[in-house]
Design a protein around this motif. Structure first.
Motif, PDB file in Angstrom:
ATOM      1  N   MET A  90      47.404 -33.491 -50.301  1.00  0.00           N
ATOM      2  CA  MET A  90      47.839 -32.386 -49.452  1.00  0.00           C
ATOM      3  C   MET A  90      48.373 -31.229 -50.287  1.00  0.00           C
ATOM      4  SD  MET A  90      51.096 -32.354 -46.903  1.00  0.00           S
ATOM      5  CE  MET A  90      52.136 -32.415 -48.374  1.00  0.00           C
ATOM      6  N   LEU A  91      49.221 -31.540 -51.266  1.00  0.00           N
ATOM      7  CA  LEU A  91      49.856 -30.492 -52.058  1.00  0.00           C
ATOM      8  C   LEU A  91      48.862 -29.759 -52.950  1.00  0.00           C
ATOM      9  CD1 LEU A  91      53.272 -32.079 -53.066  1.00  0.00           C
ATOM     10  CD2 LEU A  91      52.853 -30.189 -51.483  1.00  0.00           C
ATOM     11  N   ALA A 179      43.636 -27.928 -45.647  1.00  0.00           N
ATOM     12  CA  ALA A 179      42.984 -26.617 -45.687  1.00  0.00           C
ATOM     13  C   ALA A 179      42.953 -25.962 -44.312  1.00  0.00           C
ATOM     14  CB  ALA A 179      41.566 -26.767 -46.229  1.00  0.00           C
ATOM     15  N   ILE A 180      42.976 -26.772 -43.261  1.00  0.00           N
ATOM     16  CA  ILE A 180      43.014 -26.235 -41.900  1.00  0.00           C
ATOM     17  C   ILE A 180      44.427 -25.776 -41.542  1.00  0.00           C
ATOM     18  CG2 ILE A 180      42.732 -26.815 -39.456  1.00  0.00           C
ATOM     19  CD1 ILE A 180      40.547 -28.803 -40.331  1.00  0.00           C
ATOM     20  N   GLY A 186      53.383 -28.736 -41.875  1.00  0.00           N
ATOM     21  CA  GLY A 186      52.417 -28.901 -40.802  1.00  0.00           C
ATOM     22  C   GLY A 186      51.379 -29.959 -41.114  1.00  0.00           C
ATOM     23  N   ALA A 187      50.918 -29.998 -42.363  1.00  0.00           N
ATOM     24  CA  ALA A 187      49.878 -30.961 -42.747  1.00  0.00           C
ATOM     25  C   ALA A 187      50.399 -32.394 -42.712  1.00  0.00           C
ATOM     26  CB  ALA A 187      49.345 -30.624 -44.138  1.00  0.00           C
ATOM     27  N   PHE A 192      50.683 -37.584 -40.052  1.00  0.00           N
ATOM     28  CA  PHE A 192      51.516 -38.634 -39.474  1.00  0.00           C
ATOM     29  C   PHE A 192      51.129 -38.886 -38.021  1.00  0.00           C
ATOM     30  CE2 PHE A 192      55.455 -40.300 -37.583  1.00  0.00           C
ATOM     31  CZ  PHE A 192      55.748 -41.314 -38.470  1.00  0.00           C
ATOM     32  N   LEU A 193      50.891 -37.814 -37.276  1.00  0.00           N
ATOM     33  CA  LEU A 193      50.468 -37.960 -35.891  1.00  0.00           C
ATOM     34  C   LEU A 193      49.111 -38.647 -35.796  1.00  0.00           C
ATOM     35  CD1 LEU A 193      51.507 -34.451 -34.482  1.00  0.00           C
ATOM     36  CD2 LEU A 193      52.526 -36.654 -33.870  1.00  0.00           C
TER      37      LEU A 193
END
Length: 262
Positions: A90-91, A179-180, A186-187, A192-193
């Motif tokens: 992610m980072l 990227a979205i 947020g990512a 997690f969701l």
């Protein structure tokens, strides 16, 4: 204009062409950026520590002393490290948006799809290699906790490979998701969701349709792929579903990046 130049001795020689570029050059750039960050090493060290502790704890409580051949419960430990590995992926995207360096990245690799593919190859490859090492650590820690000297090696090898592939595909999925969304908070919330909260909600709804739908989300597909025995739809189908999720997020990220850009 001729492509030949003249050397001091008068002999013609070809003008040297720049090397690199294309997808290999983009992958090499992503590789260099990834390993030049101290956070990469921190994430991998944390993942190793989490794997060792988790595998040791599970091995202590799950071992059957009467069994002639021990089976270290490494698959149960992957859920403790997958978010650490996913955070690294992610980072690699959100960190560039936070610092503004994504502009330089896109200037160097103007093809948006190529840039995302290069990140996916790099992060997926690192996650696969890290998965091999992490799974081996889990086997060693779990075996030490179980005080077992004999393992079913074909079973262990299958678990190690399954964990590595699972982490690689999860990293590719995370690259697309990041990227979205473009922000770290947020990512990680969206991931997690997707992996935990949404499946729990769907399974809690008293309707077969929603319960069945939850079985085709990434976490359930990964569990089916890593399972040593066919349960719901089996390892092969689980792998294909996981690949489809990773490809879908990467495709969506390419569309979003082309429309919204940096």
């Amino acid at each position: 204009m001729s492509s030949l130049t003249t050397s001091p001795a008068g002999a013609p020689r070809a003008t040297p062409r720049p090397s690199g570029g294309g997808l290999p050059g983009a992958v090499a750039a992503e590789w260099t950026k990834l390993w030049s960050l101290r956070s990469t090493w921190y994430f991998l060290l944390v993942a190793a520590a989490v794997m060792a502790v988790t595998a040791g704890c599970i091995g202590t409580v799950s071992h059957d002393p009467a069994a002639s051949v021990a089976r270290p419960a490494t698959l149960a430990t992957v859920y403790g490290v997958e978010f650490v590995v996913a955070a690294l992926a992610m980072l690699s995207v959100t960190g560039e948006y936070a610092t503004g360096s994504i502009t330089n990245t896109l200037q160097c690799v103007p093809n948006r799809a190529r840039m995302l593919v290069a990140k996916s190859i790099t992060l997926g490859g690192v996650a696969f290699g890290a998965g091999i090492v992490l799974a081996a650590i889990g086997v060693a820690a779990g075996g030490a906790a179980m005080d077992a000297g004999v393992f079913e090696m074909s079973y262990v090898a299958g678990q190690v490979l399954a964990i590595a592939v699972h982490l690689a595909l999860l990293s590719v999925l995370t690259v697309g998701l990041a990227a979205i969304v473009r922000s770290s908070a947020g990512a990680i919330t969206a991931l997690f969701l997707l992996l935990l909260i949404v499946p729990m909600i769907l399974q809690s709804i008293p309707a077969d349709f929603f319960t069945d739908l939850a079985q085709f989300l990434p976490q359930a597909a990964g569990a089916q792929f890593m399972a040593d025995e066919a349960e719901l739809y089996g390892p092969v189908a689980g792998l294909l579903i996981l690949v489809a999720w990773a490809a879908a997020f990467l495709t969506a990220a390419t569309v979003v990046l082309r429309r919204r850009d940096a």
